[in-house]
Design a protein around this motif. Sequence first.
Motif, PDB file in Angstrom:
ATOM      1  N   PRO B  35     -25.071  23.371  26.094  1.00 53.77           N
ATOM      2  CA  PRO B  35     -23.790  22.803  26.527  1.00 53.77           C
ATOM      3  C   PRO B  35     -23.382  23.303  27.913  1.00 53.77           C
ATOM      4  CG  PRO B  35     -23.660  23.483  24.230  1.00 53.77           C
ATOM      5  CD  PRO B  35     -24.988  23.960  24.740  1.00 53.77           C
ATOM      6  N   ALA B  36     -23.703  24.556  28.214  1.00 54.96           N
ATOM      7  CA  ALA B  36     -23.338  25.079  29.540  1.00 54.96           C
ATOM      8  C   ALA B  36     -24.101  24.343  30.634  1.00 54.96           C
ATOM      9  CB  ALA B  36     -23.624  26.582  29.601  1.00 54.96           C
ATOM     10  N   GLN B  37     -25.341  24.001  30.369  1.00 59.89           N
ATOM     11  CA  GLN B  37     -26.093  23.225  31.363  1.00 59.89           C
ATOM     12  C   GLN B  37     -25.481  21.843  31.543  1.00 59.89           C
ATOM     13  OE1 GLN B  37     -29.977  23.955  29.332  1.00 59.89           O
ATOM     14  NE2 GLN B  37     -30.767  24.309  31.405  1.00 59.89           N
ATOM     15  N   ARG B  38     -25.140  21.197  30.450  1.00 59.03           N
ATOM     16  CA  ARG B  38     -24.565  19.853  30.553  1.00 59.03           C
ATOM     17  C   ARG B  38     -23.221  19.913  31.295  1.00 59.03           C
ATOM     18  NH1 ARG B  38     -26.824  19.767  25.316  1.00 59.03           N
ATOM     19  NH2 ARG B  38     -24.902  19.680  24.118  1.00 59.03           N
ATOM     20  N   ARG B  39     -22.458  20.955  31.009  1.00 59.24           N
ATOM     21  CA  ARG B  39     -21.217  21.151  31.751  1.00 59.24           C
ATOM     22  C   ARG B  39     -21.515  21.247  33.240  1.00 59.24           C
ATOM     23  NH1 ARG B  39     -18.307  25.260  33.979  1.00 59.24           N
ATOM     24  NH2 ARG B  39     -16.030  25.088  33.831  1.00 59.24           N
ATOM     25  N   GLY B  40     -22.555  21.984  33.580  1.00 64.55           N
ATOM     26  CA  GLY B  40     -22.940  22.122  34.983  1.00 64.55           C
ATOM     27  C   GLY B  40     -23.301  20.787  35.612  1.00 64.55           C
ATOM     28  N   PHE B  41     -24.028  19.954  34.873  1.00 64.13           N
ATOM     29  CA  PHE B  41     -24.394  18.640  35.403  1.00 64.13           C
ATOM     30  C   PHE B  41     -23.132  17.848  35.768  1.00 64.13           C
ATOM     31  CE2 PHE B  41     -28.166  18.762  32.188  1.00 64.13           C
ATOM     32  CZ  PHE B  41     -28.798  19.729  32.961  1.00 64.13           C
ATOM     33  N   GLU B  88     -16.135  20.059  27.494  1.00 64.22           N
ATOM     34  CA  GLU B  88     -16.130  19.826  26.043  1.00 64.22           C
ATOM     35  C   GLU B  88     -17.527  19.821  25.428  1.00 64.22           C
ATOM     36  OE1 GLU B  88     -13.505  18.841  23.647  1.00 64.22           O
ATOM     37  OE2 GLU B  88     -12.400  19.944  25.174  1.00 64.22           O
ATOM     38  N   ALA B  89     -18.565  19.927  26.262  1.00 57.01           N
ATOM     39  CA  ALA B  89     -19.923  19.698  25.755  1.00 57.01           C
ATOM     40  C   ALA B  89     -20.270  20.595  24.570  1.00 57.01           C
ATOM     41  CB  ALA B  89     -20.940  19.876  26.883  1.00 57.01           C
ATOM     42  N   GLY B  90     -19.802  21.823  24.580  1.00 58.15           N
ATOM     43  CA  GLY B  90     -20.116  22.727  23.476  1.00 58.15           C
ATOM     44  C   GLY B  90     -19.343  22.386  22.218  1.00 58.15           C
ATOM     45  N   ARG B  91     -18.044  22.280  22.392  1.00 59.62           N
ATOM     46  CA  ARG B  91     -17.177  21.947  21.277  1.00 59.62           C
ATOM     47  C   ARG B  91     -17.568  20.633  20.602  1.00 59.62           C
ATOM     48  NH1 ARG B  91     -12.927  19.935  19.234  1.00 59.62           N
ATOM     49  NH2 ARG B  91     -11.253  21.264  18.499  1.00 59.62           N
ATOM     50  N   ALA B  92     -18.067  19.696  21.422  1.00 56.44           N
ATOM     51  CA  ALA B  92     -18.364  18.359  20.920  1.00 56.44           C
ATOM     52  C   ALA B  92     -19.526  18.333  19.927  1.00 56.44           C
ATOM     53  CB  ALA B  92     -18.665  17.408  22.084  1.00 56.44           C
ATOM     54  N   VAL B  93     -20.270  19.415  19.785  1.00 57.22           N
ATOM     55  CA  VAL B  93     -21.344  19.389  18.784  1.00 57.22           C
ATOM     56  C   VAL B  93     -20.784  19.543  17.376  1.00 57.22           C
ATOM     57  CG1 VAL B  93     -22.998  20.344  20.447  1.00 57.22           C
ATOM     58  CG2 VAL B  93     -21.944  21.853  18.735  1.00 57.22           C
ATOM     59  N   LEU B 484     -25.537  27.132  16.367  1.00 55.82           N
ATOM     60  CA  LEU B 484     -25.447  27.379  14.921  1.00 55.82           C
ATOM     61  C   LEU B 484     -25.821  28.802  14.546  1.00 55.82           C
ATOM     62  CD1 LEU B 484     -26.977  24.006  13.630  1.00 55.82           C
ATOM     63  CD2 LEU B 484     -24.559  24.660  13.792  1.00 55.82           C
ATOM     64  N   LYS B 485     -26.061  29.644  15.529  1.00 53.24           N
ATOM     65  CA  LYS B 485     -26.442  31.026  15.200  1.00 53.24           C
ATOM     66  C   LYS B 485     -25.251  31.769  14.598  1.00 53.24           C
ATOM     67  CE  LYS B 485     -30.452  32.147  17.957  1.00 53.24           C
ATOM     68  NZ  LYS B 485     -30.804  31.221  19.039  1.00 53.24           N
ATOM     69  N   GLU B 486     -25.589  32.692  13.725  1.00 47.91           N
ATOM     70  CA  GLU B 486     -24.558  33.398  12.970  1.00 47.91           C
ATOM     71  C   GLU B 486     -23.514  34.066  13.877  1.00 47.91           C
ATOM     72  OE1 GLU B 486     -24.803  32.818   9.846  1.00 47.91           O
ATOM     73  OE2 GLU B 486     -23.084  33.990   9.146  1.00 47.91           O
ATOM     74  N   ASP B 487     -23.979  34.680  14.973  1.00 51.70           N
ATOM     75  CA  ASP B 487     -23.025  35.431  15.806  1.00 51.70           C
ATOM     76  C   ASP B 487     -22.340  34.560  16.863  1.00 51.70           C
ATOM     77  OD1 ASP B 487     -25.243  34.969  17.320  1.00 51.70           O
ATOM     78  OD2 ASP B 487     -25.418  37.011  18.102  1.00 51.70           O
ATOM     79  N   ASN B 488     -22.550  33.258  16.811  1.00 52.91           N
ATOM     80  CA  ASN B 488     -21.825  32.313  17.661  1.00 52.91           C
ATOM     81  C   ASN B 488     -21.876  32.679  19.142  1.00 52.91           C
ATOM     82  OD1 ASN B 488     -20.272  30.111  18.377  1.00 52.91           O
ATOM     83  ND2 ASN B 488     -18.355  30.891  17.515  1.00 52.91           N
ATOM     84  N   PRO B 489     -23.096  32.781  19.709  1.00 56.38           N
ATOM     85  CA  PRO B 489     -23.194  33.228  21.101  1.00 56.38           C
ATOM     86  C   PRO B 489     -22.510  32.294  22.095  1.00 56.38           C
ATOM     87  CG  PRO B 489     -25.312  32.370  20.327  1.00 56.38           C
ATOM     88  CD  PRO B 489     -24.424  32.504  19.118  1.00 56.38           C
ATOM     89  N   LEU B 490     -22.344  31.017  21.761  1.00 58.75           N
ATOM     90  CA  LEU B 490     -21.693  30.081  22.688  1.00 58.75           C
ATOM     91  C   LEU B 490     -20.177  30.100  22.545  1.00 58.75           C
ATOM     92  CD1 LEU B 490     -24.123  27.007  22.498  1.00 58.75           C
ATOM     93  CD2 LEU B 490     -24.268  29.075  23.898  1.00 58.75           C
ATOM     94  N   ARG B 491     -19.689  30.905  21.588  1.00 59.53           N
ATOM     95  CA  ARG B 491     -18.242  31.038  21.369  1.00 59.53           C
ATOM     96  C   ARG B 491     -17.597  29.671  21.141  1.00 59.53           C
ATOM     97  NH1 ARG B 491     -17.240  36.220  22.674  1.00 59.53           N
ATOM     98  NH2 ARG B 491     -15.006  36.032  23.025  1.00 59.53           N
TER      99      ARG B 491
END
Lengths: 506, 506
Positions: B35-41, B88-93, B484-491
């Motif tokens: 999502p961070a890459q898509r945000r960058g685009f 929103e790219a991350g949240r949108a998943v 979907l990782k347990e520790d939510n690295p993308l916050r």
Amino acid sequence: MTTISLPVPDTTREVLDALLTRASSAALALADTTPAQRRGFLHTIADALDNAADELIPVARRETHLPEARLRGEMARTTFQLRLLGDEAGRAVEAIIDSADPHWPTGSRPDLRRLLVPLGPVLVFAAGNFPFAFSVAGGDTAAALAAGAPVVLKAHSGHPELSARTGEIVEAALREAGAPDGSFATVFGTDAGRDALQDQRISAGAFTGSPYAGRLLADLTASRPVPIPFYAEMGSVNPVFVTPAAAGARLDDIADGYVASSLIGAGQFCTKPGLVFVPEHTADDFLARAVPAVRATAPVPLLNRAISDGHARARRELAAHPGVSVVLDGADEGGVAGAGGHGGQVGADVAPSLLLTTSMALSADRDALTTECFGPTSLVVTYTSADELLDAARGFSGELTATVHGDEDEQLSRDLVGTVARFAGRVLWNQWPTGVAVSHAMQHGGPYPAATGQFTSVGTTSIRRFQRPVTLQNVPAALLPDELKEDNPLRLPRRVDGLDVPAPDH
Amino acid sequence: MTTISLPVPDTTREVLDALLTRASSAALALADTTPAQRRGFLHTIADALDNAADELIPVARRETHLPEARLRGEMARTTFQLRLLGDEAGRAVEAIIDSADPHWPTGSRPDLRRLLVPLGPVLVFAAGNFPFAFSVAGGDTAAALAAGAPVVLKAHSGHPELSARTGEIVEAALREAGAPDGSFATVFGTDAGRDALQDQRISAGAFTGSPYAGRLLADLTASRPVPIPFYAEMGSVNPVFVTPAAAGARLDDIADGYVASSLIGAGQFCTKPGLVFVPEHTADDFLARAVPAVRATAPVPLLNRAISDGHARARRELAAHPGVSVVLDGADEGGVAGAGGHGGQVGADVAPSLLLTTSMALSADRDALTTECFGPTSLVVTYTSADELLDAARGFSGELTATVHGDEDEQLSRDLVGTVARFAGRVLWNQWPTGVAVSHAMQHGGPYPAATGQFTSVGTTSIRRFQRPVTLQNVPAALLPDELKEDNPLRLPRRVDGLDVPAPDH
């Protein structure tokens, strides 16, 4: 208790017309119910079905030939599903609030409040293979009612008496719970289903069945003067990929698991794994373990004569394919010929079949070898290299599930997980696809032809199929629905000014 | 800077084929971006457009005849939209996690983790009336890229040079940001658009334009061997209902607001209010205020000759209707006849028209009197009672917006809000529908024929159109995507075991 004549007569045009008018009226009244009321409707239906289980299960046994334990489990799943989706009715409106903001970058932003509202009457085509969970009071019905949409339920011809009686129980429960008159109706017959789907009073369709019927109905729906959403779940072959590492570590367990999953319910699950890819050098060992297990599975009657005939035809075509060899021929074991034993509605007991091919043969004639064979027949596919397996995997286009039995230290296993996620709605690792948990994160659906649309027919997100968004702009507090009121009286999780605000009681 | 010949030539079949193949490859690579890459685009595209504004706006002025201030505002909206949807790219998943639960009521629940993944290449048909915000780098493009889906953009014939140059800027920005080759392409010509929509490499379509073209393309899409979602936004008449209480309290303000909203952009907004219902006894006062304001509005050229001709035809048909009287005839003021002044692409300046009818006449010939007249013509509708107004309101079926000017103490006002919410995607109270905020709670879409589908084409929830759910079952931590990782690295905000867990940094 009402006495129902068998077979249940088809719904006439006149009766259908009256039912659709009632559903239209109910749609307006249901749209005005609160989430708590809708939750009450669904819980009351669930309670009524639980109370009627001893009456319904014998009818289901007689009409579907499914064993009692399975039917009891399915009933428990069905009533749980009704209650879970009822509990979601508030959350499912997906309330979003953007407060008025004079400094919003594109110019002053008005107060905007969005929620999802019901689409209107939903026509549900019941499935034949789950007479409770995907039928009259099944997932589509639960999702539509949770959304606030009335249901017109087209009964499956395989269990008419059960459908009629379940429909009566649902209607009585809704009446008892105070739901609007017309919130639910059951209709019978192909003509009634087709006519209703083309009627302007129907706002959405949901279907579980064959790709042939699903596409036919989807095309009818698309050709309406006012097209409507049509959600079809049409099954798939649900391929399983066993990597060399997994085969090396636990081939017997995998063979046992595959046989059990592919033959549960006599292979009449839409998530039945119909293809298993195993390394060529382990094929003899795989079959040595699988064949006795398949052979030990007792022949049973299939759901109905149409299913029996379809299975026999598909099995024969597969078996006659030049790239396929027959390991175990169910026809020789239990016999699919012969007249039906139950009033002509069911074929003789059917023993399972196991067939064998190679991934090269499969890739050369994919249409023939990846067609679903609904019933107790499946295909073992041998492969000779990782590239060959990945190539075979890349050739799939739309599946409900795909399963990888692998080892996370193996590159092929990791590649497979990424590859199968491109064509499957659910990706399983070292488990089996039959058994679809009714839950929040479940996805039961997949790219066409497994399903149409981008939704699930199982789990709490299935409600979204029967809703559309409405935004209220600058509407005063007194005229807002409770879902969108500033003080959040329904205690819903909401998004407010871009931030997620969890439900206050959590 | 590239020199572009005018007119831009149509895309050939060979070029289209190559572009679709590139888009297919890009789809796989884009699906694997974070999502961070898509945000960058998206942010890089926005920056590039902001930098190119002084180059692009004169091209847009020449091709669309829209004034500079409007185009500058639209550019700002467009780049804000790109950035907001990128954010929103991350949240949108919509990540949902159900942990393994041996005590789940329907039997042991496996670990289930669901996210939304991109559908694949999206074909976007650009609109003619917003050369930035609903065109090459507009909302549909932003939503698709935010979802991780490549875009094949079918340029609108009304602004070909602007489209070509904007497309070059978008492609260069994506290259600079490291997006996969083929993430974006611009194609020209009706044939290219139609061919692409039927090509199996396209996974979804989005369209803004007329109901006629929208339905044609929707039918083509539905007839594909593999049907795909097609989202059409086709405009509407956006009725306004002025209650007696509102008319009594502030008739002049309402007349001023109506004229301004219906004539902004020469009435060439899909949210233009084309009908205003006023109490019969206030009609003279309403017109006394509105007519001078309409007359004072300077004639302007419309977007292009096709729009001019379509407007003239629709206006003539409305004016000739036996139930309609002409209050102010734009044809007499500015003239719609005559040859085009800009290379034959644009008609003469068009002055606004105001027509008058009654709600009884409208209800008697709804098809004729509620058809959108795209351009500076609108219809004042008088009504004599609350029941008559509510009846007229109930007759609408699918509108982008509906507006109530009312008083919250008045029963009719409250009834109207509930009634119009049944047919409109956005309900406005005492405001005007033109000006669609790009925001989280926005809904731009409505029941057919205003739009197809159950989605918005504006705002952050528009991303959902280009996604499908995938559930990973029992997949080990090392093979899970970060979402979907347990520790939510993308916050990310996620739903975990039924509970909403907001983004950790909030």
